[in-house]
Write an enzyme that holds these catalytic residues in place. Structure first.
Site, PDB file in Angstrom:
ATOM      1  N   LYS A  13       0.841  -1.214   0.000  1.00  0.00           N
ATOM      2  CA  LYS A  13       0.000   0.000   0.000  1.00  0.00           C
ATOM      3  C   LYS A  13       0.863   1.246   0.000  1.00  0.00           C
ATOM      4  O   LYS A  13       2.055   1.204   0.334  1.00  0.00           O
ATOM      5  CB  LYS A  13      -0.921   0.029   1.227  1.00  0.00           C
ATOM      6  CG  LYS A  13      -0.179  -0.054   2.584  1.00  0.00           C
ATOM      7  CD  LYS A  13       0.331   1.247   3.147  1.00  0.00           C
ATOM      8  CE  LYS A  13       1.734   1.184   3.600  1.00  0.00           C
ATOM      9  NZ  LYS A  13       2.318   1.512   4.757  1.00  0.00           N
ATOM     10  N   GLY A 145       8.308   0.979   3.885  1.00  0.00           N
ATOM     11  CA  GLY A 145       7.170   1.892   4.011  1.00  0.00           C
ATOM     12  C   GLY A 145       6.006   1.565   3.097  1.00  0.00           C
ATOM     13  O   GLY A 145       4.997   2.283   3.095  1.00  0.00           O
ATOM     14  N   LEU A 146       6.120   0.478   2.318  1.00  0.00           N
ATOM     15  CA  LEU A 146       5.031   0.149   1.385  1.00  0.00           C
ATOM     16  C   LEU A 146       4.196  -1.028   1.883  1.00  0.00           C
ATOM     17  O   LEU A 146       3.564  -1.738   1.095  1.00  0.00           O
ATOM     18  CB  LEU A 146       5.590  -0.135  -0.014  1.00  0.00           C
ATOM     19  CG  LEU A 146       6.392   1.010  -0.646  1.00  0.00           C
ATOM     20  CD1 LEU A 146       6.824   0.639  -2.077  1.00  0.00           C
ATOM     21  CD2 LEU A 146       5.589   2.314  -0.666  1.00  0.00           C
ATOM     22  N   GLY A 147       4.213  -1.242   3.197  1.00  0.00           N
ATOM     23  CA  GLY A 147       3.318  -2.245   3.767  1.00  0.00           C
ATOM     24  C   GLY A 147       3.722  -3.680   3.504  1.00  0.00           C
ATOM     25  O   GLY A 147       2.864  -4.568   3.418  1.00  0.00           O
ATOM     26  N   SER A 148       5.033  -3.940   3.430  1.00  0.00           N
ATOM     27  CA  SER A 148       5.456  -5.326   3.156  1.00  0.00           C
ATOM     28  C   SER A 148       5.039  -6.252   4.298  1.00  0.00           C
ATOM     29  O   SER A 148       4.609  -7.386   4.059  1.00  0.00           O
ATOM     30  CB  SER A 148       6.971  -5.409   2.914  1.00  0.00           C
ATOM     31  OG  SER A 148       7.706  -5.096   4.079  1.00  0.00           O
ATOM     32  N   SER A 149       5.143  -5.779   5.550  1.00  0.00           N
ATOM     33  CA  SER A 149       4.793  -6.668   6.674  1.00  0.00           C
ATOM     34  C   SER A 149       3.310  -7.032   6.611  1.00  0.00           C
ATOM     35  O   SER A 149       2.940  -8.190   6.824  1.00  0.00           O
ATOM     36  CB  SER A 149       5.115  -6.009   8.018  1.00  0.00           C
ATOM     37  OG  SER A 149       4.362  -4.838   8.212  1.00  0.00           O
ATOM     38  N   ASP A 207      -2.715  -0.805   7.243  1.00  0.00           N
ATOM     39  CA  ASP A 207      -1.939  -1.541   6.231  1.00  0.00           C
ATOM     40  C   ASP A 207      -2.588  -2.884   5.905  1.00  0.00           C
ATOM     41  O   ASP A 207      -2.728  -3.263   4.733  1.00  0.00           O
ATOM     42  CB  ASP A 207      -0.498  -1.764   6.708  1.00  0.00           C
ATOM     43  CG  ASP A 207       0.294  -0.470   6.812  1.00  0.00           C
ATOM     44  OD1 ASP A 207      -0.304   0.599   6.602  1.00  0.00           O
ATOM     45  OD2 ASP A 207       1.505  -0.530   7.091  1.00  0.00           O
TER      46      ASP A 207
END
Ligand SMILES: Nc1ncnc2c1ncn2[C@@H]1O[C@H](COP(=O)(O)OP(=O)(O)OP(=O)(O)O)[C@@H](O)[C@H]1O
Ligand SMILES: C[C@@](O)(CCO)CC(=O)[O-]
Ligand SMILES: [Mg+2]
Length: 424
Positions: A13, A145-149, A207
């Site tokens: 995201k 910061g792109l919501g990998s987790s 997220d």
């Protein structure tokens, strides 16, 4: 019994407005990306008493004897329920898992393995998963910061909900339009939030919500166990966003903890900062409800980006490399830039001013970023949420591990390449 192999997938995201303030019950706006994580559940090893993990993106392979996992902690009942938004991690389970994780030194690998085990034991029985190999590949940058987790958490939650018999196979294809959330999506989202809690102590839930449901949303966490408000924004105006990854490593857990310290130590000024962030997100929402932005609205949206970044700087979550991204785009006057996600490194977004950003200026900017070792992304906003792909006999863990880059992953298993993907 679910038949393996199968794949699940969930998007990353981009938070356009409201990171960090989202943790403090303020509204935030985010959209799903076309970059995604893929999880393969397969029976690629003959050994039926062992569970195998293959997470090559973080250089992690591991295995446990299936019978060593604390299956006895949960009865049938607790395994079937949907956790409330404010439910804490189960201390008994956390304690029982710690000895299984004790040999893992890297925090990146530890948090992925912890999330995996926590969700697996919460959602499956021993017989559902004995002998399986779980392989993760992502086209998202890890920890940027792109919501990998959250995309990993949604892949785990959906696969384990499916294996544990809590949800059925989805039926929707990529082009099918939905008007209402499915119960199955809500169940996956609730468990993916528990996964995010394994990754950092106090997630707002934005997220995992975007990774589960896809699209674009205005999201607001509520107090106590009240479910979050998620208002989908179906006709997002076309935004020319440039995503830049500084490749500076950082951890969301540490950044969220630092902000919490500021909020505790300086309640008055930080309260005002968070309120201002709320006002920014609300005005942006009103502007972004229009399917097309006139020049004046676009300028206003760019100003809101500038203001939001300044407030994030004041909360201490920027980084010199994020400031470089901003400085260079400011110098060339090509638009407005803010950090996105937890900050402290990772990615920034630039809302491009289409009138000012000539191809030559954009080329100069990209050259500067390349020289600094930054990576720029082209991605589309508002893609599909969590999905399932079955009948994939030719895709093995070994093959997935051998893929070299984003393009190869997308071509082999990607949601954009394979129309057989179905969505919950
Ligand atoms: N491809 C992957 N394979 C295995 N684990 C991953 C992968 N991508 C992410 N992770 C897990 O997620 C963690 C990164 O989560 P973190 O929340 O710090 O960053 P992010 O989610 O990318 O950024 P943000 O939370 O700001 O959007 C990694 O340390 C790792 O544990
Ligand atoms: C920093 C934060 O606001 C966004 C991370 O992508 C944390 C959260 O909302 O959970
Ligand atoms: Mg994260």
């Amino acid at each position: 019994m679910v038949s393996v192999p199968f794949l699940t997938s969930a998007p990353g995201k981009v938070i356009i407005f409201g990171e960090h303030s989202a943790v403090y019950h303020k509204p935030a706006i985010a959209a799903a990306l076309s970059l995604r994580t893929y999880l393969l559940a397969s029976r690629d090893n003959g050994d039926t008493d062992t569970l195998f993990l293959e997470f090559p993106d973080i250089q992690f392979s591991y295995k446990w004897a299936t019978s060593d996992l604390p299956w006895q902690l949960f009865g049938e009942h607790s395994r079937k329920r949907q956790p409330a938004a404010d439910e804490e991690l189960d201390p008994e389970l956390v304690d029982a898992l710690s000895s299984l994780l004790s040999k893992i030194d890297s925090p990146i690998q530890y948090s992925a393995a912890f999330m995996f085990l926590y969700l697996l034991v919460s959602l499956c029985r021993e017989n559902d998963v004995a002998g399986l190999t779980f392989t993760v590949r992502s086209t998202l940058p890890v920890g940027a910061g792109l919501g990998s987790s959250a995309s990993v958490s949604v892949c785990f939650a959906s696969a384990f909900c499916y294996l544990g018999g809590h949800i059925q196979e989805p039926t929707l294809r990529a082009d099918d339009v939905t008007v209402k959330d499915s119960e199955q999506c809500l169940f996956i989202d609730a468990w993916a939030l528990m996964g995010e809690k394994c990754s950092h102590g106090n997630p707002s839930g934005i997220d995992n919500a975007v990774a589960t449901h896809g699209g674009a949303v205005m999201f607001q966490r509520m107090e106590s166990s009240v479910p979050s408000i998620r208002t989908s924004m179906r006709n997002l105006p076309p935004l020319n966003l440039l995503l830049t990854n500084t490749k500076t490593p950082r951890s969301t857990a540490a950044l969220v903890a630092n902000v919490s310290k500021i909020v505790t130590e300086f309640p008055k000024p930080s309260g005002l900062i968070l309120e201002t962030m709320e006002a920014i997100a609300r005005e942006a929402y009103t502007l972004m409800l229009r399917p097309f932005l006139d020049k004046q609205s676009k300028n206003r949206l760019m100003e809101l980006i500038r203001l939001n970044h300044g407030l994030l700087v004041s909360l201490g979550v920027s980084h010199p490399n994020l400031e470089r991204v901003k400085l260079w785009s400011d110098e060339l006057q090509i638009g407005q830039t803010k950090l996105t996600g937890a900050g402290g490194g990772g990615c920034a977004i630039t809302l491009i001013d289409d009138d000012a950003a000539t191809p030559e200026k954009l080329r100069q900017l990209e050259e500067k970023y390349n020289e600094a070792g930054f990576e720029t992304f082209k991605t589309t906003l508002g893609g599909k949420g969590v999905g399932l792909l079955t009948e994939i006999a030719t895709i093995t863990s070994e093959k997935l591990c051998r893929l070299h880059n984003r393009d190869e992953i997308e071509a082999a298993v990607g949601c954009s390449a394979l129309p057989q993907w179905r969505y919950w």
